[in-house]
Write a protein that holds these residues in place. Sequence first.
Motif, PDB file in Angstrom:
ATOM      1  N   THR A 460       0.853  -1.187   0.000  1.00 49.95           N
ATOM      2  CA  THR A 460       0.000   0.000   0.000  1.00 49.95           C
ATOM      3  C   THR A 460       0.892   1.241   0.000  1.00 49.95           C
ATOM      4  O   THR A 460       2.073   1.173   0.353  1.00 49.95           O
ATOM      5  CB  THR A 460      -0.916   0.035   1.244  1.00 49.95           C
ATOM      6  N   GLU A 461       0.302   2.358  -0.383  1.00 48.75           N
ATOM      7  CA  GLU A 461       1.085   3.590  -0.489  1.00 48.75           C
ATOM      8  C   GLU A 461       1.714   3.969   0.839  1.00 48.75           C
ATOM      9  O   GLU A 461       2.887   4.346   0.899  1.00 48.75           O
ATOM     10  CB  GLU A 461       0.188   4.728  -0.993  1.00 48.75           C
ATOM     11  N   ASP A 462       0.943   3.853   1.907  1.00 52.08           N
ATOM     12  CA  ASP A 462       1.485   4.279   3.207  1.00 52.08           C
ATOM     13  C   ASP A 462       2.626   3.371   3.664  1.00 52.08           C
ATOM     14  O   ASP A 462       3.639   3.839   4.193  1.00 52.08           O
ATOM     15  CB  ASP A 462       0.378   4.385   4.273  1.00 52.08           C
ATOM     16  N   GLN A 562       1.102   1.043  10.902  1.00 52.90           N
ATOM     17  CA  GLN A 562       0.142   1.661   9.992  1.00 52.90           C
ATOM     18  C   GLN A 562      -0.745   2.662  10.727  1.00 52.90           C
ATOM     19  O   GLN A 562      -1.091   2.440  11.878  1.00 52.90           O
ATOM     20  CB  GLN A 562      -0.716   0.573   9.332  1.00 52.90           C
TER      21      GLN A 562
ATOM     22  N   GLY B  65      -6.255   1.474   5.006  1.00 56.18           N
ATOM     23  CA  GLY B  65      -5.039   1.029   4.358  1.00 56.18           C
ATOM     24  C   GLY B  65      -4.993  -0.452   4.027  1.00 56.18           C
ATOM     25  O   GLY B  65      -3.917  -1.021   3.876  1.00 56.18           O
ATOM     26  N   TYR B 116      -7.306   1.026   0.253  1.00 54.95           N
ATOM     27  CA  TYR B 116      -6.258   0.189  -0.350  1.00 54.95           C
ATOM     28  C   TYR B 116      -5.981   0.666  -1.781  1.00 54.95           C
ATOM     29  O   TYR B 116      -4.855   1.016  -2.111  1.00 54.95           O
ATOM     30  CB  TYR B 116      -6.680  -1.279  -0.350  1.00 54.95           C
TER      31      TYR B 116
END
Lengths: 670, 670
Positions: A460-462, A562, B65, B116
Amino acid sequence: MIKKYSYGTPFNTESVVKNIPQQNGEIDFFDVTKTNETMQFAANLAQSDIVYGLGQAVRGINKRGWIYESFCSDDPFHTEDKSSLYGAHNFLIIDGEQKFGVYFDFPGKMTFDIGYTDPDKLTVTPLNANLDVYIITGESCLAIVKEFRELIGKSYIPPMWAFGFQQSRWSYGNADSVRAVADGYQNAGIPLDTIYLDIDYMVDFKDFTIDDDKFPDFESFVAEMKARGIRLIPIIDAGVKIEQGYDVYEEGVANNYFCKDKDGNDFAAAVWPGLTHFPDFLNPDARKWFGAKYKKLTDMGIEGFWNDMNEPAIFYSAEGFDKAFKSVKNHSGKLTNSPWDFFELKDTFARLANSGDDYRSFYHNTGTQKVCHYDVHNLFGFNMTRSAAEGLQEAVPDKRTLLFSRASYIGMHRYAGIWTGDNHSWWGHILNQLKVMPSLNMCGFLYSGADLGGFNANCTEDLLLRWLALGVFTPLLRNHSAIGTRDQEFYRFKHKDWFANFVKFRYRLLPYLYSEFLNAVENNEMLFRPLAFDYPDDESCKTIEDQLMLGQGLMIAPVYTQNADGRNVYLPEGMTKIRLKADGTITQTDLRCGYHYIKIPLNELVFFVKHGYTVPLTEDAQNTDAMDFDINPETATFLGDGDSCDLLYEEEHPQSAEQSALVKKKRIFR
Amino acid sequence: MIKKYSYGTPFNTESVVKNIPQQNGEIDFFDVTKTNETMQFAANLAQSDIVYGLGQAVRGINKRGWIYESFCSDDPFHTEDKSSLYGAHNFLIIDGEQKFGVYFDFPGKMTFDIGYTDPDKLTVTPLNANLDVYIITGESCLAIVKEFRELIGKSYIPPMWAFGFQQSRWSYGNADSVRAVADGYQNAGIPLDTIYLDIDYMVDFKDFTIDDDKFPDFESFVAEMKARGIRLIPIIDAGVKIEQGYDVYEEGVANNYFCKDKDGNDFAAAVWPGLTHFPDFLNPDARKWFGAKYKKLTDMGIEGFWNDMNEPAIFYSAEGFDKAFKSVKNHSGKLTNSPWDFFELKDTFARLANSGDDYRSFYHNTGTQKVCHYDVHNLFGFNMTRSAAEGLQEAVPDKRTLLFSRASYIGMHRYAGIWTGDNHSWWGHILNQLKVMPSLNMCGFLYSGADLGGFNANCTEDLLLRWLALGVFTPLLRNHSAIGTRDQEFYRFKHKDWFANFVKFRYRLLPYLYSEFLNAVENNEMLFRPLAFDYPDDESCKTIEDQLMLGQGLMIAPVYTQNADGRNVYLPEGMTKIRLKADGTITQTDLRCGYHYIKIPLNELVFFVKHGYTVPLTEDAQNTDAMDFDINPETATFLGDGDSCDLLYEEEHPQSAEQSALVKKKRIFR
């Protein structure tokens, strides 16, 4: 001080470069139990003792509370319950009232029970009773590491461009898809220095071949990419495909360069190309022969390689497959009422991979002795990579090349770096990477890093941003992911500018980072250190496993959970907090020693500079070729409150680590 | 406020107990895209929005996320990349400028993409376009949960003794090994209330049978153990073995109580007993029939059960096995040069487990309609457990029984608890348990807990101690581990006294813990809450995912990393730090609000009491039967600085949750 003890008839692993006289008498610190065939080293652990070491392994910086096995393993599930990963690094430091390091120079399977069976006991058990053991004493953990690193020799130095950002995927399947990646990064304004070619660039996974359909006129393509500042890094696997007419196969057979089975036939096992033979990398002639093959690619302009599948990984052996298939075929096909019968059937093929039976069934010929692979298993990847390094030195003696390996043993650090293998897109694997870096450094592996964003599973981007916020500090900074997973090149995500900001910062830091790397090589220092190594009298530092000291003046404390907006950080002394904001500007704030909750939004990078130190940032560029590494005090940004800094650099980039006396020092005044 | 929207022809899941009038017009908060067959609910997320919910799921308390799938799954690898676990709990709270809860009452597969694909977007996609959606608004997250919990009905209340310490293993194979466990605990002075019987107590894994060879005169054995204060808790699996002469099988066949395949034959799939039929738990007659079977065991003195394998787990179907075996057998047996061909062969049998093809191939008959299992998959475990609960109410109407399940759907919380399935002896799974507790509580699952020490993989003493330091606060406190793993009963380890100290503390806390549990049931409260629920205006609380509020007056912050000597804790207000030392003594210290590094040695238990609250500790005993639950102010220990506390209790233990008006309140002055 180093003392060497020898037991039985040790196999010469060539991991050690210094000649240490052999001690008579009993080894310090350990109780030794020995029969003809087996032996065990046991020591009591005080409750406050910390055990460092083991290089690439699961779990914490403090290795207490688990049982580990040195046995190079191709296992993509790096979970806490595993005992072996890809490397075998038999070095420990016991840090307590008694403080000492110990290196078990032994190429076979070895078990380290560090408080697993009994929380207060360390037990080390080699597969057999033939080994050298080095006991290293010193005033501090750092002094012990330094002494050990002198024993095993200077670490590999990659070219400067290998510190740039690198992009990989299994696989960019043809020239156009590689161009698209280069374009993607260029259009997003994200610096990039290399693109990797995973196994599909070859013809049928044959080492040292290039599929012309996918990469027509490869040499021109290499040049085209290099003109854009991007170097291509092909993979080389350990197994050589069995195929009539394939030169590597035919030469290997003709010259007896492959490992043999018990009957003296070339040992056959399947990996990506189907059935292969394994070059006998413990044989100096075979090593020289295989290493010379890399020239085919360097002659086309290639300057770097990654060696893979060299534990060696085995999907199945010819013999194993045959047995398994017969066993399934002979199954009645009737459903039994026993679930265990079904599980047995179900696992028949799965159990073939990397089996001990196969490793026991083939042999090396070192030129002076025949040895069963199982007994020297951990030297295979080391010597494949040594083969490559020595071949590259012949092929391109005038410059440094990039080389890293998946499997390793101590000693390989003189020839190449490592990456930490097939990790996952798990938040926990950011922290895993952080924790493994100092352990690798202890064993000489300075050029290393993890697959940024995770190899297996979807990213995922994060996750990728937070991982990059650690990655900007690691020598090897490579985004890599597996076939079938979500595309994870930075430009695929929503906030390309956030990624660009972080990567540009990495490039601005390069002169300093490279200098710190050279310093660690030259002086046998650790680039990454547990806080307790620098502040041995600070009780609070002893259990901190999510912050690291980096080089001489930095401390890093990345976010690895996260949806966090920051994290707790311990400052063992007053430091300057550096905050890279989303707009690229940098703020510097003095913080007092002690615990702090530090806000770190997803699009910001935060780290710390020790008082009295200065970190210069140069200008970024699209790649290292386009950068000016000379720090211009007029235009540079200086982090920290020191008034000058010393930067190490090389005027030329010699291939040989032995020549690194060419490293020079320049003092920069702000 | 609750608004209900219906789409298509929803299947009545019976998860909701209140009759909410159906809204006309468009649903609030979501953009709905709908065709005849499919639909999607989409909402934008502001950067600061937090998304709570989903009950049993991987990852954090804030679910942003990742992409989750509601599809009850027997998957023992609870890693971050999974999308489904054993339960399906389609409740979310979006907490931001807009604050609302949403419950998608839908029994089939449902996907929740919570940032996501796009970090700022929530997309919910049911398998088809037939469902009820409830939108719940309220002033706070707690108010929304309360409203939702009223909608779905009061939670299950277990007997008091189910809050004692419980010991399990797959499997204690006979009466003597059960006695040995009881002796082990007794000799170590560690309290114990139950011992579990895993699948091996049955004859060939046949439900409602007892292997007389292993457990001769079971009824006497149950009485013998109960006389020692230990209740035996047998497992019941979902699949009924196909075997002529086995009464459950024969009755099920004769009465059409089993799920059918497309041709109307009883659907056959293998689990532990080999080929089985699955009772059609969506059929009221079948449910009543199967539930009545539990009486066989309650008549022998059994007072509690755990329902397992009720996703339902499937090893393989008869049809699937046949196909797989033919496919392997028809394989040439020749090695191909394609690794992918080999992987295909290797996975042929492995792919049979829990396959969508099988779930699509059998049917339920609810009495009013025939429905494909796949479309109502998530109701199976719920209704197996409802069957048991209703059967138990008939069988033992005069007392509460212990009942919990592996698979679940919202609504099942009225009948039983859950345990969180086949976790691992991983440090990360301590934190996983902590994070899942409030999410389960939101959905009404109050009686729950994880396999303490981890089910799969090998446990270490330190892991087990740290896990227990969380477990002492969870309603279900059960040590459980898998066949083939290290023995992990507390008395197997070196520091038995440390375990004894923690477990005794649990018993001393029982009157308070049970009272808080009853309060959560009676008032639709959460027993475990994220800090942000109690302190919504405290920005620091919003991202804290490793501390929880417990009941009205406690905050817990367990250690979940190996070799740590403590941890960072955030206090949203001043609190009393309670420290249970290794010698059993307790110290209390006032701490101001803010961040603290709290030292917590391995053999100590630390938690926090809010100012103004009082937690009474009674005397411990070897089991709950031997305890005096009345708090005697003369001999009790009082934690915190309040001057009194209210304890809820039941004078009788009625079976039915509807009768829990019998809950009474007693004020204790210190």
